[in-house]
Design an enzyme around this catalytic site. Structure first.
Site, PDB file in Angstrom:
ATOM      1  N   LYS A  12      42.359  56.456  91.431  1.00 19.44           N
ATOM      2  CA  LYS A  12      43.594  55.726  91.757  1.00 19.44           C
ATOM      3  C   LYS A  12      43.379  54.216  91.679  1.00 19.44           C
ATOM      4  CE  LYS A  12      44.456  57.616  95.832  1.00 19.44           C
ATOM      5  NZ  LYS A  12      43.333  58.609  95.950  1.00 19.44           N
ATOM      6  N   ARG A  17      50.112  59.605 103.276  1.00 20.13           N
ATOM      7  CA  ARG A  17      49.014  60.565 103.266  1.00 20.13           C
ATOM      8  C   ARG A  17      49.271  61.721 104.209  1.00 20.13           C
ATOM      9  NH1 ARG A  17      44.766  56.825 101.564  1.00 20.13           N
ATOM     10  NH2 ARG A  17      42.752  57.769 101.297  1.00 20.13           N
ATOM     11  N   ARG A  49      30.029  55.856  93.269  1.00 15.63           N
ATOM     12  CA  ARG A  49      30.960  54.726  93.102  1.00 15.63           C
ATOM     13  C   ARG A  49      30.395  53.439  93.708  1.00 15.63           C
ATOM     14  NH1 ARG A  49      37.092  55.591  94.797  1.00 15.63           N
ATOM     15  NH2 ARG A  49      36.304  55.921  96.901  1.00 15.63           N
ATOM     16  N   ARG A  94      31.034  51.489  99.322  1.00 21.35           N
ATOM     17  CA  ARG A  94      31.917  51.597 100.493  1.00 21.35           C
ATOM     18  C   ARG A  94      31.238  52.433 101.567  1.00 21.35           C
ATOM     19  NH1 ARG A  94      37.886  53.332  98.551  1.00 21.35           N
ATOM     20  NH2 ARG A  94      37.655  54.587 100.438  1.00 21.35           N
ATOM     21  N   ARG A 149      36.996  63.600 103.851  1.00 21.26           N
ATOM     22  CA  ARG A 149      38.192  63.043 103.195  1.00 21.26           C
ATOM     23  C   ARG A 149      38.859  64.081 102.302  1.00 21.26           C
ATOM     24  NH1 ARG A 149      35.295  58.156 100.630  1.00 21.26           N
ATOM     25  NH2 ARG A 149      37.247  57.637  99.600  1.00 21.26           N
TER      26      ARG A 149
HETATM   27  P1  AMP Z   1      41.351  54.740 100.417  1.00 24.07           P
HETATM   28  O1  AMP Z   1      40.860  53.392 100.038  1.00 24.07           O
HETATM   29  O2  AMP Z   1      42.786  54.972 100.030  1.00 24.07           O
HETATM   30  O3  AMP Z   1      40.441  55.852  99.977  1.00 24.07           O
HETATM   31  O4  AMP Z   1      41.358  54.782 102.038  1.00 24.07           O
HETATM   32  C1  AMP Z   1      40.161  54.647 102.766  1.00 24.07           C
HETATM   33  C2  AMP Z   1      40.341  55.140 104.183  1.00 24.07           C
HETATM   34  O5  AMP Z   1      41.345  54.361 104.850  1.00 24.07           O
HETATM   35  C3  AMP Z   1      40.815  56.580 104.335  1.00 24.07           C
HETATM   36  O6  AMP Z   1      39.753  57.516 104.253  1.00 24.07           O
HETATM   37  C4  AMP Z   1      41.452  56.538 105.716  1.00 24.07           C
HETATM   38  O7  AMP Z   1      40.472  56.522 106.747  1.00 24.07           O
HETATM   39  C5  AMP Z   1      42.117  55.177 105.713  1.00 24.07           C
HETATM   40  N1  AMP Z   1      43.494  55.260 105.156  1.00 24.07           N
HETATM   41  C6  AMP Z   1      43.961  54.672 104.025  1.00 24.07           C
HETATM   42  N2  AMP Z   1      45.250  54.951 103.824  1.00 24.07           N
HETATM   43  C7  AMP Z   1      45.624  55.741 104.865  1.00 24.07           C
HETATM   44  C8  AMP Z   1      46.837  56.384 105.224  1.00 24.07           C
HETATM   45  N3  AMP Z   1      47.951  56.278 104.469  1.00 24.07           N
HETATM   46  N4  AMP Z   1      46.844  57.119 106.385  1.00 24.07           N
HETATM   47  C9  AMP Z   1      45.756  57.242 107.156  1.00 24.07           C
HETATM   48  N5  AMP Z   1      44.568  56.682 106.868  1.00 24.07           N
HETATM   49  C10 AMP Z   1      44.505  55.928 105.735  1.00 24.07           C
END
Ligand code: AMP
Length: 210
Positions: free
Chosen positions: A13, A88, A127, A155, A166
């Site tokens: 993404k 999400r 990554r 990360r 996740r």
């Molecule tokens: P991402 O960068 O989108 O993979 O998000 C990294 C982490 O941020 C996720 O594993 C969650 O812990 C948190 N996170 C990001 N977006 C959301 C969301 N819409 N709802 C809940 N947690 C989120």
């Protein structure tokens, strides 16, 4: 264009968002990026979110929804937006609907990048990100050039344990969001297996930008 970019962790993404944004010129609302910034800055939200993120769990809906509602009200979202990593959960999708309804805005597209589970752990644990440019690399599939290799970072939630959490959250809580949008006829699916360029070409063809 008002769209949601949807898919499991490690679907590509972030990489595809950067390419699409160049073509679409809309505001980019990545809740992951916003939350990571809050953690870095040590804000109240960042302190609350940090532990959930490190473990690969979802941050509570209310915190994330407040963040998105506030961001959607900024003037740059008037030209269109790409939500990346939000909604999400079904309650997040419902909160988004209420917000957009109040502003008399409808969504145009939910773009789903599909990648099978067995490819995801390798993709995520390999990554790395260049902290200077934000470019995302993979140590095997798309390694950083030598002048960048020494400065790439991983990360803190890209460990195998957090990745498995996740992925489980994605199946249990995030995939059930799609049936909210299916009846509206705005969900389009793209195969996310292949090189980043191949996936970009599929996306552009699917949304009529090829
Ligand atoms: P991402 O960068 O989108 O993979 O998000 C990294 C982490 O941020 C996720 O594993 C969650 O812990 C948190 N996170 C990001 N977006 C959301 C969301 N819409 N709802 C809940 N947690 C989120």
């Amino acid at each position: 264009m008002r769209m949601i970019l949807f898919g499991p962790p490690g679907a590509g993404k972030g990489t595809q968002a950067a390419r699409l944004l160049e073509r679409l010129g809309v505001a980019h609302l990545s809740t992951g990026d916003m939350l990571r910034a809050a953690v870095r800055e040590g804000t109240e939200l960042g302190l609350a979110a940090d532990g959930f993120m490190k473990r690969g769990e979802l941050v509570p809906d209310q915190l994330v929804c407040d963040l998105v509602v506030e961001r959607l009200a900024k003037p740059d979202c008037a030209k269109g937006f790409m939500l990346d990593g939000f909604p999400r959960t079904v309650p997040q999708a419902e909160a988004l609907d209420r917000t957009l309804e109040r502003a008399a805005i409808t969504l145009d597209l939910v773009l789903v990048i599909e990648v099978p589970d067995d490819l995801i752990v390798d993709r995520i644990t390999g990554r790395r990100t260049d902290p200077v440019t934000g470019t995302i690399y993979h140590m095997t599939f798309s390694p950083p050039p030598p002048e960048v290799a020494d400065r790439v970072v991983q990360r803190s939630d890209d460990t195998e344990a957090a990745c498995r959490t996740r992925l489980a959250k994605y199946h249990a809580e995030t995939r059930p969001v799609l049936p909210v949008y299916e009846p509206r006829g705005i969900v389009k699916r793209v195969d996310g297996v292949g090189t980043p360029d191949e996936v970009t070409a599929r996306i552009m063809a699917t949304i009529g930008l090829a």
